[in-house]
Design a protein around this motif. Structure first.
Motif, PDB file in Angstrom:
ATOM      1  N   SER A 583       0.816  -1.217   0.000  1.00 29.61           N
ATOM      2  CA  SER A 583       0.000   0.000   0.000  1.00 29.61           C
ATOM      3  C   SER A 583       0.850   1.268   0.000  1.00 29.61           C
ATOM      4  CB  SER A 583      -0.938   0.012   1.213  1.00 29.61           C
ATOM      5  OG  SER A 583      -0.200  -0.011   2.426  1.00 29.61           O
ATOM      6  N   ASP A 584       2.071   1.191   0.498  1.00 26.28           N
ATOM      7  CA  ASP A 584       2.941   2.373   0.468  1.00 26.28           C
ATOM      8  C   ASP A 584       3.305   2.756  -0.959  1.00 26.28           C
ATOM      9  OD1 ASP A 584       2.926   2.551   3.220  1.00 26.28           O
ATOM     10  OD2 ASP A 584       4.725   1.309   3.468  1.00 26.28           O
ATOM     11  N   ARG A 585       3.372   1.770  -1.837  1.00 26.76           N
ATOM     12  CA  ARG A 585       3.732   2.036  -3.230  1.00 26.76           C
ATOM     13  C   ARG A 585       2.499   2.167  -4.126  1.00 26.76           C
ATOM     14  NH1 ARG A 585       7.915  -1.944  -2.064  1.00 26.76           N
ATOM     15  NH2 ARG A 585       6.755  -3.548  -3.189  1.00 26.76           N
ATOM     16  N   ARG A 586       1.348   1.935  -3.570  1.00 24.56           N
ATOM     17  CA  ARG A 586       0.104   2.047  -4.345  1.00 24.56           C
ATOM     18  C   ARG A 586      -0.191   3.515  -4.634  1.00 24.56           C
ATOM     19  NH1 ARG A 586      -4.265  -0.503  -0.973  1.00 24.56           N
ATOM     20  NH2 ARG A 586      -2.892  -2.307  -1.260  1.00 24.56           N
ATOM     21  N   TRP A 587      -0.828   3.765  -5.754  1.00 29.84           N
ATOM     22  CA  TRP A 587      -1.179   5.136  -6.115  1.00 29.84           C
ATOM     23  C   TRP A 587      -2.165   5.741  -5.117  1.00 29.84           C
ATOM     24  CZ3 TRP A 587      -2.280   5.548 -12.095  1.00 29.84           C
ATOM     25  CH2 TRP A 587      -1.058   5.455 -12.780  1.00 29.84           C
ATOM     26  N   ASP A 588      -2.088   7.032  -4.925  1.00 28.34           N
ATOM     27  CA  ASP A 588      -3.145   7.769  -4.239  1.00 28.34           C
ATOM     28  C   ASP A 588      -4.352   7.863  -5.160  1.00 28.34           C
ATOM     29  OD1 ASP A 588      -1.747   8.387  -1.869  1.00 28.34           O
ATOM     30  OD2 ASP A 588      -0.654   9.963  -2.940  1.00 28.34           O
ATOM     31  N   LEU A 589      -5.519   8.106  -4.563  1.00 31.87           N
ATOM     32  CA  LEU A 589      -6.727   8.212  -5.381  1.00 31.87           C
ATOM     33  C   LEU A 589      -6.630   9.388  -6.343  1.00 31.87           C
ATOM     34  CD1 LEU A 589      -9.592   7.208  -6.017  1.00 31.87           C
ATOM     35  CD2 LEU A 589     -10.429   8.872  -4.345  1.00 31.87           C
ATOM     36  N   SER A 590      -6.069  10.504  -5.891  1.00 27.46           N
ATOM     37  CA  SER A 590      -5.998  11.679  -6.757  1.00 27.46           C
ATOM     38  C   SER A 590      -5.199  11.387  -8.019  1.00 27.46           C
ATOM     39  CB  SER A 590      -5.374  12.853  -5.997  1.00 27.46           C
ATOM     40  OG  SER A 590      -4.071  12.501  -5.523  1.00 27.46           O
ATOM     41  N   GLU A 591      -4.140  10.616  -7.886  1.00 26.73           N
ATOM     42  CA  GLU A 591      -3.329  10.261  -9.046  1.00 26.73           C
ATOM     43  C   GLU A 591      -4.090   9.338  -9.983  1.00 26.73           C
ATOM     44  OE1 GLU A 591       1.241   8.733  -9.990  1.00 26.73           O
ATOM     45  OE2 GLU A 591       0.400   8.553  -7.963  1.00 26.73           O
ATOM     46  N   ALA A 592      -4.802   8.376  -9.411  1.00 23.03           N
ATOM     47  CA  ALA A 592      -5.585   7.448 -10.227  1.00 23.03           C
ATOM     48  C   ALA A 592      -6.684   8.179 -10.977  1.00 23.03           C
ATOM     49  CB  ALA A 592      -6.173   6.344  -9.343  1.00 23.03           C
ATOM     50  N   VAL A 593      -7.396   9.065 -10.285  1.00 23.38           N
ATOM     51  CA  VAL A 593      -8.485   9.810 -10.921  1.00 23.38           C
ATOM     52  C   VAL A 593      -7.955  10.684 -12.057  1.00 23.38           C
ATOM     53  CG1 VAL A 593     -10.234  11.591 -10.560  1.00 23.38           C
ATOM     54  CG2 VAL A 593      -9.940   9.777  -8.871  1.00 23.38           C
ATOM     55  N   GLU A 594      -6.808  11.305 -11.824  1.00 25.57           N
ATOM     56  CA  GLU A 594      -6.223  12.160 -12.859  1.00 25.57           C
ATOM     57  C   GLU A 594      -5.910  11.357 -14.119  1.00 25.57           C
ATOM     58  OE1 GLU A 594      -2.232  14.953 -13.571  1.00 25.57           O
ATOM     59  OE2 GLU A 594      -2.679  14.113 -11.566  1.00 25.57           O
ATOM     60  N   LYS A 595      -5.308  10.171 -13.955  1.00 29.76           N
ATOM     61  CA  LYS A 595      -4.959   9.344 -15.107  1.00 29.76           C
ATOM     62  C   LYS A 595      -6.211   8.817 -15.810  1.00 29.76           C
ATOM     63  CE  LYS A 595      -0.496   9.649 -14.682  1.00 29.76           C
ATOM     64  NZ  LYS A 595       0.286  10.456 -15.660  1.00 29.76           N
ATOM     65  N   ILE A 596      -7.240   8.465 -15.028  1.00 25.97           N
ATOM     66  CA  ILE A 596      -8.487   7.974 -15.622  1.00 25.97           C
ATOM     67  C   ILE A 596      -9.154   9.069 -16.444  1.00 25.97           C
ATOM     68  CG2 ILE A 596     -10.832   7.195 -15.074  1.00 25.97           C
ATOM     69  CD1 ILE A 596      -9.623   5.684 -12.671  1.00 25.97           C
ATOM     70  N   GLU A 597      -9.135  10.285 -15.931  1.00 27.61           N
ATOM     71  CA  GLU A 597      -9.762  11.401 -16.643  1.00 27.61           C
ATOM     72  C   GLU A 597      -9.073  11.691 -17.965  1.00 27.61           C
ATOM     73  OE1 GLU A 597     -12.497  13.516 -16.192  1.00 27.61           O
ATOM     74  OE2 GLU A 597     -13.017  11.796 -14.954  1.00 27.61           O
ATOM     75  N   GLU A 598      -7.802  11.342 -18.095  1.00 27.17           N
ATOM     76  CA  GLU A 598      -7.062  11.611 -19.326  1.00 27.17           C
ATOM     77  C   GLU A 598      -7.402  10.638 -20.447  1.00 27.17           C
ATOM     78  OE1 GLU A 598      -2.986  11.463 -18.241  1.00 27.17           O
ATOM     79  OE2 GLU A 598      -3.014  13.360 -17.118  1.00 27.17           O
ATOM     80  N   LEU A 599      -8.086   9.532 -20.111  1.00 26.58           N
ATOM     81  CA  LEU A 599      -8.363   8.501 -21.111  1.00 26.58           C
ATOM     82  C   LEU A 599      -9.457   8.934 -22.075  1.00 26.58           C
ATOM     83  CD1 LEU A 599      -8.336   5.328 -18.835  1.00 26.58           C
ATOM     84  CD2 LEU A 599      -6.505   6.157 -20.310  1.00 26.58           C
ATOM     85  N   ASN A 600      -9.357   8.458 -23.304  1.00 25.56           N
ATOM     86  CA  ASN A 600     -10.337   8.727 -24.347  1.00 25.56           C
ATOM     87  C   ASN A 600     -10.908   7.410 -24.861  1.00 25.56           C
ATOM     88  OD1 ASN A 600      -9.865  11.647 -24.489  1.00 25.56           O
ATOM     89  ND2 ASN A 600      -7.875  11.067 -25.347  1.00 25.56           N
ATOM     90  N   GLU A 601     -12.026   7.506 -25.570  1.00 26.39           N
ATOM     91  CA  GLU A 601     -12.644   6.296 -26.115  1.00 26.39           C
ATOM     92  C   GLU A 601     -11.812   5.705 -27.246  1.00 26.39           C
ATOM     93  OE1 GLU A 601     -16.605   7.079 -27.284  1.00 26.39           O
ATOM     94  OE2 GLU A 601     -17.280   7.692 -25.287  1.00 26.39           O
ATOM     95  N   LYS A 602     -11.167   6.563 -28.044  1.00 27.42           N
ATOM     96  CA  LYS A 602     -10.444   6.088 -29.223  1.00 27.42           C
ATOM     97  C   LYS A 602      -8.979   6.494 -29.140  1.00 27.42           C
ATOM     98  CE  LYS A 602     -14.466   6.344 -32.276  1.00 27.42           C
ATOM     99  NZ  LYS A 602     -14.994   6.912 -33.536  1.00 27.42           N
ATOM    100  N   ASP A 603      -8.118   5.510 -29.314  1.00 27.26           N
ATOM    101  CA  ASP A 603      -6.682   5.763 -29.380  1.00 27.26           C
ATOM    102  C   ASP A 603      -6.020   4.438 -29.704  1.00 27.26           C
ATOM    103  OD1 ASP A 603      -4.154   7.204 -27.158  1.00 27.26           O
ATOM    104  OD2 ASP A 603      -4.039   6.396 -29.184  1.00 27.26           O
ATOM    105  N   SER A 604      -5.679   4.228 -30.926  1.00 29.33           N
ATOM    106  CA  SER A 604      -5.110   2.945 -31.354  1.00 29.33           C
ATOM    107  C   SER A 604      -3.621   3.043 -31.638  1.00 29.33           C
ATOM    108  CB  SER A 604      -5.824   2.440 -32.612  1.00 29.33           C
ATOM    109  OG  SER A 604      -5.754   3.418 -33.639  1.00 29.33           O
ATOM    110  N   ASP A 605      -2.915   3.850 -30.837  1.00 23.89           N
ATOM    111  CA  ASP A 605      -1.505   4.089 -31.144  1.00 23.89           C
ATOM    112  C   ASP A 605      -0.581   3.030 -30.575  1.00 23.89           C
ATOM    113  OD1 ASP A 605      -1.908   4.711 -28.551  1.00 23.89           O
ATOM    114  OD2 ASP A 605      -0.884   6.657 -28.583  1.00 23.89           O
ATOM    115  N   ILE A 606      -1.127   2.023 -29.892  1.00 22.46           N
ATOM    116  CA  ILE A 606      -0.267   0.983 -29.313  1.00 22.46           C
ATOM    117  C   ILE A 606      -0.570  -0.331 -30.033  1.00 22.46           C
ATOM    118  CG2 ILE A 606       0.271  -0.347 -27.244  1.00 22.46           C
ATOM    119  CD1 ILE A 606      -0.397   2.080 -25.627  1.00 22.46           C
ATOM    120  N   GLU A 607       0.434  -0.936 -30.616  1.00 13.98           N
ATOM    121  CA  GLU A 607       0.238  -2.157 -31.372  1.00 13.98           C
ATOM    122  C   GLU A 607       0.744  -3.378 -30.626  1.00 13.98           C
ATOM    123  OE1 GLU A 607       2.074  -1.612 -35.130  1.00 13.98           O
ATOM    124  OE2 GLU A 607       0.718   0.004 -35.762  1.00 13.98           O
ATOM    125  N   ASP A 608       1.763  -3.214 -29.819  1.00 16.87           N
ATOM    126  CA  ASP A 608       2.375  -4.349 -29.138  1.00 16.87           C
ATOM    127  C   ASP A 608       1.947  -4.351 -27.671  1.00 16.87           C
ATOM    128  OD1 ASP A 608       3.888  -6.308 -28.045  1.00 16.87           O
ATOM    129  OD2 ASP A 608       5.776  -5.677 -28.959  1.00 16.87           O
TER     130      ASP A 608
END
Length: 635
Positions: A583-608
């Motif tokens: 749990s010491d190395r686990r993300w804080d909620l604020s960090e998780a929420v920030e990363k989740i908010e950055e996600l989009n429905e479409k983004d196919s830039d990763i192939e591998d």
């Protein structure tokens, strides 16, 4: 010596009882393992092992078993994709087995030979693929059976007479099948909860169900009679053989005789009809039923001076008796108690949750906490509407959400051609969940577990699939021993290892929820009472990633993934960082929420898949840095 002689029989009795108990436990182990061997896809039962007993006192050692005094009392194997054969002969070897639940699995074929379990009290087989006609004697001899749930299967034919003849049945769920023909008259006077929706039943509704709610008969187009507004057509009376003979004779005689015969027949018919009518009225002259539609809790008496306390001003007021008189439909029975859908006569449908494990909280403390919950307002929280307080148990009342829970959409049975939740919908749901959880963190800055019980069955979906969190902020009022047995927060690694929870424990629950949504797999360790199982969903995902089988991670029922592979991988990585074991190395909620908010429905830039997820150890023994979680494919 006299003293020794006095105590020797007692010591011998103790030894004998210990031997009997050990023999009984060993017998239960053998029977359960035989039962398991007939199942397929039973990986969730991996801790069913002959090296340990199923029960120790009231505590289960095996997943999905219910224990009492060291003996197996029930099986609760739900939502774990079980299939194969339900071996009733093995279960019949368990003399204390009283309840079995195989809901939300993948069983198919004919209904098992249930009547081999003559002492069974509760049977839950809903949301499988059982089908075909149920034999008329399927429930013969089951005098103790009280609850029967067969909903959302593929049963056909008539409702078996032996089911209607059960003397103690109180709850019956048959909706969503293909039952046909007439509804039999049920023998039990204890029948309170019934659902026959969505079948092909026809004919008059029997007297035993005439005081139920209209809604339990929805979808059966051929039904008539009370409580439905459709009147049944009058029954046609058949002429007697004598009348027909007289008519035939009358046709062959001369007109004068025919007239005389006709008059004679006419007089005879009137006498017969009058007599028949009097018999029918006598037969129908039963005492009119006065039982009310089942209430959420029959223990609440009409003369009890109870009061429903409202915590919101934007809802229509009602009294306890209005609630008791409302038509009720059982929605489910969870770790804290039962949930009911109550349809008030003058208002909308409400959900009434009954809690029995809040007895350690005083009245003033409970009232204060509920009033505080009533002040919460967020688009992703289901608001508490009202509550009822009694020392032994409490009722929490909220709005009914028609679209059901996230768990039912992820793991429930779907009709032919009905798609699962697509990727854009799942992303929208997890964003809403994160926002609702962040709100709870803001209003409970000093509380370790702002939610405490975050899981897919506690996420409801409105008609637009916007998520609504439920059962939140109840840790302060739930009895501690019960909370540690059942609440999701206490399945976390920190509680399993160190008997503690932290401000990041709800983040772990969020991470498990993310992985559940992406993989479509149910977190099997949630079924275990007490501390979480040794292996969990996060460990499985991590092992698959390390073996470079990442293509096998994502739920095959998830549509709309063609243009979202990159974003799905980002969310998978977010989920795993939220599930960091330490749990010491686990993300804080604020960090998780920030990363989740950055996600989009479409983004196919990763192939591998594999190379992306292997950029840095997800479950490493060192802290995960921002470099490890790079969203750039050009690292």
């Amino acid at each position: 010596m006299a003293s020794n002689k006095t105590h020797w029989p007692f010591a011998a009795l103790l030894v004998m009882l210990m031997c009997v108990a050990a023999s009984s436990s060993a017998s239960e182990t053998e029977s359960l393992l035989k039962f398991k061997n007939n199942l397929s896809n039973s990986t969730a039962l991996n801790n069913w092992d002959a090296s340990t007993l199923p029960c120790t006192g009231d505590n289960p050692n095996w997943v999905g078993v219910l224990c009492s005094n060291g003996s197996l009392r029930g099986l609760q194997l739900e939502n774990i994709s079980l299939a194969g054969q339900i071996d009733m002969d093995s279960l019949a070897e368990l003399p204390n087995l009283r309840t079995i639940s195989f809901m939300n699995n993948s069983f198919e074929g004919a209904i098992p030979e249930i009547n081999k379990l003559g002492a069974l009290k509760s049977l839950y087989l809903s949301y499988n693929r059982f089908g075909g006609d149920i034999p008329d004697d399927a429930f013969k001899g089951m005098k103790a059976l009280k609850k029967v749930y067969l909903a959302k299967n593929e049963f056909t034919g008539k409702i078996p007479k032996s089911l209607a003849g059960l003397p103690k049945i109180s709850e019956l769920s048959l909706e969503g099948n293909q039952f046909e023909g007439r509804i039999p008259n049920f023998r039990s006077k204890d029948l309170q909860v019934v659902n026959l929706e969505g079948n092909d039943l026809e004919g008059p509704i029997p007297d035993s169900l005439s005081n139920m709610s209209e809604s339990i008969f929805d979808g059966n187009k051929g039904l008539c009679g009370k409580p439905l507004p459709v009147l049944c057509p009058p029954s046609k009376k058949k002429l007697s053989v004598l009348a027909i003979v007289l008519i035939v004779i009358g046709v062959g005689v001369v007109a004068l005789v025919a007239i005389g015969v006709a008059l004679f027949i006419s007089r005879g018919r009137r006498n017969k009809t009058s007599k028949f009518g009097r018999q029918s009225l006598a037969a129908k002259g039963h005492k009119k039923g006065t039982a009310e539609v089942p209430s959420p809790d029959h223990h609440y008496k009409k003369n009890e001076n109870g009061k429903v306390y409202f915590v919101r001003n934007d809802r229509e007021r009602f009294e306890l008796q209005d609630l008791l008189r409302a038509s009720a439909e059982i929605l489910g029975s969870g770790s804290f108690g039962s949930s009911y859908k109550a349809v008030l006569f003058s208002g909308p449908a409400m959900v009434v949750k009954r809690y029995r494990h809040m007895s350690n909280v005083g009245k003033e403390e409970f009232h204060e906490h509920m009033r505080r919950l009533g002040k919460f307002s967020h688009p992703n929280l289901l608001p508490l509407v009202a509550f009822y307080y009694r020392k032994e148990e409490k009722l929490l009342i909220s709005d009914f959400i028609e679209n059901g829970s996230l768990a039912s959409h992820l793991h429930g049975k779907r009709g032919p051609g009905q798609p699962g939740l697509d990727w854009p919908t799942r992303l929208r749901i997890i964003k809403g969940v994160a926002k609702g959880l962040a709100y709870l963190y803001r209003i409970f800055p000093n509380q370790t577990l702002p939610h405490g019980h975050l899981k897919s069955s506690n996420v409801l979906l409105d008609h637009t699939f916007e998520p609504l969190l439920t059962d939140y902020a109840l840790v302060p009022v739930i009895n501690k021993d019960h909370a540690q047995q059942f609440m999701v927060a206490y399945k976390s690694p920190e509680f399993t290892q160190y008997d503690r929870t932290t401000k990041k424990t709800d983040v772990w629950s969020l991470g498990i929820l993310i992985l559940e949504m992406l993989t479509g797999k149910f977190p099997a360790n949630y079924l275990k009472q007490g501390k979480g199982a040794n292996s969990d969903l996060a460990a499985w995902v991590n092992s698959v990633v390390r073996e470079e089988w990442t293509g096998e991670v994502f739920d095959k029922d998830m549509g709309g993934t063609k243009n979202g592979a990159g974003e799905m991988l980002k969310l998978l990585k977010i989920g795993m960082c939220c599930c960091e074991w330490n749990s010491d190395r686990r993300w804080d909620l604020s960090e998780a929420v920030e990363k989740i908010e950055e996600l989009n429905e479409k983004d196919s830039d990763i192939e591998d898949y594999s190379s992306y997820l292997s950029e840095g150890d997800m479950y490493s023994s060192r802290p995960i840095s921002e470099d490890d979680f790079s969203f750039s494919v050009n690292k």
